[in-house]
Design an enzyme around this catalytic site. Structure first.
Site, mmCIF file in Angstrom:
data_model
loop_
_atom_site.group_PDB
_atom_site.id
_atom_site.type_symbol
_atom_site.label_atom_id
_atom_site.label_comp_id
_atom_site.label_asym_id
_atom_site.label_seq_id
_atom_site.Cartn_x
_atom_site.Cartn_y
_atom_site.Cartn_z
ATOM 1 N N THR A 1 1.610 2.534 1.229
ATOM 2 C CA THR A 1 2.468 1.781 2.052
ATOM 3 C C THR A 1 2.400 2.228 3.397
ATOM 4 O O THR A 1 2.111 1.281 4.395
ATOM 5 C CB THR A 1 3.985 1.841 1.633
ATOM 6 O OG1 THR A 1 3.944 1.357 0.201
ATOM 7 C CG2 THR A 1 4.726 0.898 2.220
ATOM 8 N N HIS B 1 11.911 -2.780 -2.470
ATOM 9 C CA HIS B 1 10.402 -2.469 -1.819
ATOM 10 C C HIS B 1 10.010 -4.163 -1.545
ATOM 11 O O HIS B 1 8.811 -4.470 -2.356
ATOM 12 C CB HIS B 1 9.597 -1.859 -2.765
ATOM 13 C CG HIS B 1 8.390 -1.222 -2.105
ATOM 14 N ND1 HIS B 1 8.035 -1.354 -0.994
ATOM 15 C CD2 HIS B 1 7.524 -0.197 -2.579
ATOM 16 C CE1 HIS B 1 6.870 -0.679 -0.567
ATOM 17 N NE2 HIS B 1 6.607 0.025 -1.762
HETATM 18 C C1 NCD Z 1 5.713 2.779 -5.162
HETATM 19 C C2 NCD Z 1 6.970 2.901 -4.396
HETATM 20 O O1 NCD Z 1 6.702 3.752 -3.581
HETATM 21 O O2 NCD Z 1 8.054 2.509 -4.824
HETATM 22 N N1 NCD Z 1 4.624 2.877 -4.613
HETATM 23 C C3 NCD Z 1 4.086 2.124 -3.733
HETATM 24 O O3 NCD Z 1 4.605 1.828 -2.495
HETATM 25 N N2 NCD Z 1 2.953 1.359 -3.814
HETATM 26 C C4 NCD Z 1 5.658 2.760 -6.688
HETATM 27 C C5 NCD Z 1 6.158 4.333 -6.931
HETATM 28 O O4 NCD Z 1 6.209 5.104 -6.404
HETATM 29 O O5 NCD Z 1 5.971 4.353 -8.178
#
Ligand code: NCD
Length: 326
Positions: free
Chosen positions: A62, A144
């Site tokens: 991210t 998210h």
């Molecule tokens: C996710 C998160 O940070 O929630 N990762 C991400 O942003 N791609 C998934 C996770 O950490 O399992």
């Protein structure tokens, strides 16, 4: 033309028109970037803007995808990834820190281990004269939204020529109780017709009631099971998640037989030929790396889509979409 977009806090705020528009902007920006002239034109789009990346919780994808999305659009970036090196360590309040960031930049992207902080930052912005948009890049185990947007884009592309997401059956497997990605994705499903959700998890990691209640309110069909093999052949997409063991209080995720909530070559044989496997990453043992070579495994594509969807989000927030080549 759909409405304007400012703060991005909860996926619930997105309607179908905006989702479709964001997918379209993503495609157009991506196509432009393929040619050098287009890539240079993109770098002019937001060259007068700066972003603050405030990430006080672990992040690889991210963070890097937002950082690179900003650079694709010519934006300057500053970052804080450790509150121990910001003035919060001197006792500065969260509100004062956010207000300080807003003095220097035009948008704040934030990820925190605490739930609700992005919403609080947005509410603060709405009270002060220099109001900059806040983007929630992950708020504890809660939400998210930008991941959900890139997941929608990935699903829509996976079902191109098959009517998109409408009418599809989507399985979500793993730690559904604490996984913010699946919670956010569920909240976007109200925008699609006749979607069926299948939750596959140990009972102690089942989807929480708040989300189930919202799904029921929007008349979205969902079922729950602990047996992947029983449902695999019904699925158009299987969205796999890892155990969020960082939230364990007494090692509860270690008590799970993860093998039952994992996918490998044997499970792939039960999956339909036109189905896809997604994962927000990082993965643990729940997807055997042997699955990576299967054309139905789209998680690496999904990861790359994330950068382009974040490009689209910034374009939409700053209202420069009309300047894209069509
Ligand atoms: C996710 C998160 O940070 O929630 N990762 C991400 O942003 N791609 C998934 C996770 O950490 O399992």
């Amino acid at each position: 033309m759909s409405s304007e977009l400012f703060h991005v806090i909860e996926p619930r705020a997105f309607n179908r028109e905006l989702l479709d528009e964001l997918c379209d902007i993503t495609d157009r920006a991506r196509a432009m970037a393929k040619e050098r002239d287009g890539a240079i034109a993109l770098q002019q789009l937001l060259a007068d803007k700066r972003a603050m990346l405030y990430f006080t919780q672990a992040s690889t994808r991210t963070f890097l995808s937002f950082n690179n999305a900003c650079h694709i659009l010519g934006m300057g970036t500053s970052e804080i990834r450790d509150p121990a090196i910001s003035s919060e360590i001197k006792g500065e309040s969260f509100d004062d820190s956010i207000r300080t960031f807003s003095s220097y930049v035009d948008v704040i992207v934030m990820r925190t281990p605490e739930r609700g902080l992005a919403g609080r930052a947005a509410a603060l912005m709405d009270r002060i004269p220099r109001r900059v948009p806040i983007i929630n890049a992950g708020s504890g185990p809660d939400q998210h939204p930008t991941q959900a947007l890139l997941d929608i884009y990935t699903l829509e592309h996976s079902f191109i020529g098959r009517g998109g997401i409408d009418g599809k059956t989507i399985g979500m497997m793993g730690d559904l109780r604490r996984g913010r990605t699946v919670r956010s994705l569920c909240q976007l499903m109200k925008n699609y017709h006749d979607v069926k959700l299948v939750f596959i998890s140990p009972p102690s990691f089942a989807m929480r009631n708040d989300i189930k209640k919202q799904l029921a309110q929007h008349k979205i069909d969902f079922t729950e099971t602990q047996t992947l093999d029983d449902v695999l052949s019904d699925l158009d997409a299987l969205y796999v998640t890892r155990m969020q063991s960082e939230w364990d209080v007494d090692g509860e995720s270690l008590k799970i037989n993860l093998g039952e909530f994992s996918i490998g070559p044997a499970e792939m044989q039960l999956l339909r030929e036109d189905a896809v496997v997604m994962h927000p990453l990082p993965r643990g043992p729940e997807i055997d790396p042997a699955v990576d070579d299967d054309s139905r495994a789209v998680y690496w594509r999904q990861e790359r889509n994330g950068m382009w969807m974040r490009v689209a989000l910034l374009i939409k927030i700053f209202g420069v979409e009309a300047q894209l080549a069509s």
